[in-house]
Design a protein around this motif. Structure first.
Motif, PDB file in Angstrom:
ATOM      1  N   PHE A  41       0.825  -1.209   0.000  1.00  0.00           N
ATOM      2  CA  PHE A  41       0.000   0.000   0.000  1.00  0.00           C
ATOM      3  C   PHE A  41       0.858   1.257   0.000  1.00  0.00           C
ATOM      4  O   PHE A  41       0.593   2.204  -0.749  1.00  0.00           O
ATOM      5  CB  PHE A  41      -0.925   0.014   1.220  1.00  0.00           C
ATOM      6  N   SER A  42       1.873   1.276   0.855  1.00  0.00           N
ATOM      7  CA  SER A  42       2.740   2.457   0.952  1.00  0.00           C
ATOM      8  C   SER A  42       3.450   2.722  -0.362  1.00  0.00           C
ATOM      9  O   SER A  42       3.532   3.869  -0.826  1.00  0.00           O
ATOM     10  CB  SER A  42       3.767   2.260   2.074  1.00  0.00           C
ATOM     11  N   LEU A  43       3.940   1.673  -1.001  1.00  0.00           N
ATOM     12  CA  LEU A  43       4.632   1.836  -2.281  1.00  0.00           C
ATOM     13  C   LEU A  43       3.682   2.381  -3.347  1.00  0.00           C
ATOM     14  O   LEU A  43       3.999   3.331  -4.061  1.00  0.00           O
ATOM     15  CB  LEU A  43       5.197   0.505  -2.758  1.00  0.00           C
ATOM     16  N   ALA A  96       1.516   6.817  -6.840  1.00  0.00           N
ATOM     17  CA  ALA A  96       0.342   7.569  -7.293  1.00  0.00           C
ATOM     18  C   ALA A  96       0.486   9.060  -7.041  1.00  0.00           C
ATOM     19  O   ALA A  96      -0.129   9.883  -7.736  1.00  0.00           O
ATOM     20  CB  ALA A  96      -0.908   7.043  -6.601  1.00  0.00           C
ATOM     21  N   SER A  97       1.305   9.430  -6.070  1.00  0.00           N
ATOM     22  CA  SER A  97       1.475  10.849  -5.737  1.00  0.00           C
ATOM     23  C   SER A  97       2.377  11.582  -6.725  1.00  0.00           C
ATOM     24  O   SER A  97       2.469  12.808  -6.704  1.00  0.00           O
ATOM     25  CB  SER A  97       2.053  10.989  -4.322  1.00  0.00           C
ATOM     26  N   ASN A  98       3.046  10.857  -7.618  1.00  0.00           N
ATOM     27  CA  ASN A  98       3.932  11.464  -8.609  1.00  0.00           C
ATOM     28  C   ASN A  98       3.146  11.727  -9.887  1.00  0.00           C
ATOM     29  O   ASN A  98       2.645  10.810 -10.520  1.00  0.00           O
ATOM     30  CB  ASN A  98       5.118  10.525  -8.893  1.00  0.00           C
ATOM     31  N   ASN A  99       3.060  12.999 -10.279  1.00  0.00           N
ATOM     32  CA  ASN A  99       2.267  13.378 -11.449  1.00  0.00           C
ATOM     33  C   ASN A  99       3.093  13.503 -12.723  1.00  0.00           C
ATOM     34  O   ASN A  99       2.572  13.922 -13.760  1.00  0.00           O
ATOM     35  CB  ASN A  99       1.554  14.715 -11.183  1.00  0.00           C
ATOM     36  N   ASP A 100       4.370  13.148 -12.667  1.00  0.00           N
ATOM     37  CA  ASP A 100       5.240  13.226 -13.842  1.00  0.00           C
ATOM     38  C   ASP A 100       4.896  12.086 -14.797  1.00  0.00           C
ATOM     39  O   ASP A 100       4.987  10.915 -14.437  1.00  0.00           O
ATOM     40  CB  ASP A 100       6.705  13.127 -13.393  1.00  0.00           C
ATOM     41  N   SER A 101       4.491  12.415 -16.025  1.00  0.00           N
ATOM     42  CA  SER A 101       4.091  11.394 -16.997  1.00  0.00           C
ATOM     43  C   SER A 101       5.086  11.256 -18.144  1.00  0.00           C
ATOM     44  O   SER A 101       4.734  10.760 -19.214  1.00  0.00           O
ATOM     45  CB  SER A 101       2.698  11.713 -17.564  1.00  0.00           C
ATOM     46  N   SER A 102       6.326  11.675 -17.912  1.00  0.00           N
ATOM     47  CA  SER A 102       7.355  11.506 -18.930  1.00  0.00           C
ATOM     48  C   SER A 102       7.683  10.025 -19.093  1.00  0.00           C
ATOM     49  O   SER A 102       7.463   9.232 -18.167  1.00  0.00           O
ATOM     50  CB  SER A 102       8.628  12.266 -18.539  1.00  0.00           C
ATOM     51  N   PRO A 103       8.175   9.597 -20.273  1.00  0.00           N
ATOM     52  CA  PRO A 103       8.526   8.185 -20.454  1.00  0.00           C
ATOM     53  C   PRO A 103       9.501   7.686 -19.393  1.00  0.00           C
ATOM     54  O   PRO A 103       9.373   6.553 -18.908  1.00  0.00           O
ATOM     55  CB  PRO A 103       9.161   8.159 -21.847  1.00  0.00           C
ATOM     56  N   GLU A 141       9.829   8.701 -16.277  1.00  0.00           N
ATOM     57  CA  GLU A 141       9.166   8.522 -14.987  1.00  0.00           C
ATOM     58  C   GLU A 141       8.196   7.342 -15.020  1.00  0.00           C
ATOM     59  O   GLU A 141       8.080   6.595 -14.051  1.00  0.00           O
ATOM     60  CB  GLU A 141       8.429   9.807 -14.604  1.00  0.00           C
ATOM     61  N   LEU A 142       7.499   7.163 -16.149  1.00  0.00           N
ATOM     62  CA  LEU A 142       6.611   6.006 -16.282  1.00  0.00           C
ATOM     63  C   LEU A 142       7.419   4.709 -16.220  1.00  0.00           C
ATOM     64  O   LEU A 142       6.980   3.721 -15.615  1.00  0.00           O
ATOM     65  CB  LEU A 142       5.845   6.085 -17.600  1.00  0.00           C
ATOM     66  N   ALA A 143       8.603   4.717 -16.845  1.00  0.00           N
ATOM     67  CA  ALA A 143       9.476   3.548 -16.813  1.00  0.00           C
ATOM     68  C   ALA A 143       9.938   3.254 -15.386  1.00  0.00           C
ATOM     69  O   ALA A 143       9.955   2.098 -14.946  1.00  0.00           O
ATOM     70  CB  ALA A 143      10.676   3.765 -17.727  1.00  0.00           C
ATOM     71  N   ARG A 144      10.309   4.311 -14.665  1.00  0.00           N
ATOM     72  CA  ARG A 144      10.751   4.135 -13.275  1.00  0.00           C
ATOM     73  C   ARG A 144       9.609   3.577 -12.424  1.00  0.00           C
ATOM     74  O   ARG A 144       9.807   2.684 -11.593  1.00  0.00           O
ATOM     75  CB  ARG A 144      11.227   5.477 -12.711  1.00  0.00           C
ATOM     76  N   MET A 145       8.394   4.106 -12.630  1.00  0.00           N
ATOM     77  CA  MET A 145       7.233   3.627 -11.880  1.00  0.00           C
ATOM     78  C   MET A 145       6.976   2.150 -12.155  1.00  0.00           C
ATOM     79  O   MET A 145       6.787   1.357 -11.228  1.00  0.00           O
ATOM     80  CB  MET A 145       6.006   4.464 -12.247  1.00  0.00           C
TER      81      MET A 145
END
Length: 213
Positions: free
Chosen positions: A46-48, A53-60, A62-66
């Motif tokens: 849940f914490s992870l 979800a709190s990160n609003n960066d939608s760059s490739p 950042e999406l890859a890191r997520m």
């Protein structure tokens, strides 16, 4: 000479331009259910998920890191897995619009399923309290659109090793070329509220595609 659809697909793939992860575009989904007995812990799933979800960066990148972080976190909690499933569809690069549309369809389908609220006792009482904290099942879905055809999506749910292979393949491939191979990614999970409880009965009813591990 006549060719069936699969043969035409293979012929078309021969002429696709090859990128770092192979040819075309792959849109896929992996879904994992797991037991969460430590839902209030900073290391809980849940914490992870809430941090991501709190990160609003939608760059490739950042999406890859997520996507990488989600897969690695699920791999670390493999002792808690209770079920999994995965699927994918390949598109030639010229059909990038169809790939995006398919990704949106998958995401919308998952979003609709994950809007349901789960209250204790709503469909069974197979939950339990551990050290004063109500335990729950959690279902996590990652929907991904990634360039190439080398990312493994087949096999999750049929064995622990197959599920591990899919998560490991995604975790590795999303970081290729600095994350630029990731076109889109979304993660969904339920229950989204820490006060809600998802039971095994709920999973059978609402996520029949999950295969027990």
């Amino acid at each position: 000479m006549q060719f069936n659809r699969q043969q035409l697909k293979m012929i078309g793939k021969l002429f696709e331009e090859k990128g770092p992860l192979g040819k075309g575009i792959t849109v896929g989904k992996i879904q994992v259910s797991l037991a969460a007995n430590d839902r209030t812990s900073p290391t809980s799933i849940f914490s992870l998920l809430e941090r991501q979800a709190s990160n609003n960066d939608s760059s490739p990148e950042e999406l890859a890191r997520m996507a990488n972080e989600i897969c690695l976190s699920l791999l670390r909690k493999r002792d808690d897995w209770t079920g999994a499933c995965s699927s994918s569809k390949w598109f030639p690069m010229k059909d990038s619009g169809k790939a995006e549309s398919y990704f949106n369809d998958l995401s919308n389908t998952e979003a609709a399923k994950f809007e349901k609220e789960y209250n204790l006792g709503s469909s069974g009482s197979d939950s339990k309290e551990i050290s004063g904290v109500l335990a729950t099942q959690v279902v996590v879905s990652l929907v991904l659109e990634i360039q190439g055809d080398s990312t493994k999506f087949d096999g999750a749910g049929f064995s622990l090793s197959g599920t591990k292979d899919v998560l490991s393949s995604i975790a590795s491939n999303v970081l290729v070329d600095g994350g630029d191979c990731v076109n889109a990614a979304e993660v969904f999970w339920t229950p989204s509220d820490r006060d809600e409880v998802l039971t095994k009965n709920d999973i059978i009813l609402d996520f029949p595609e999950l295969v027990d591990l």
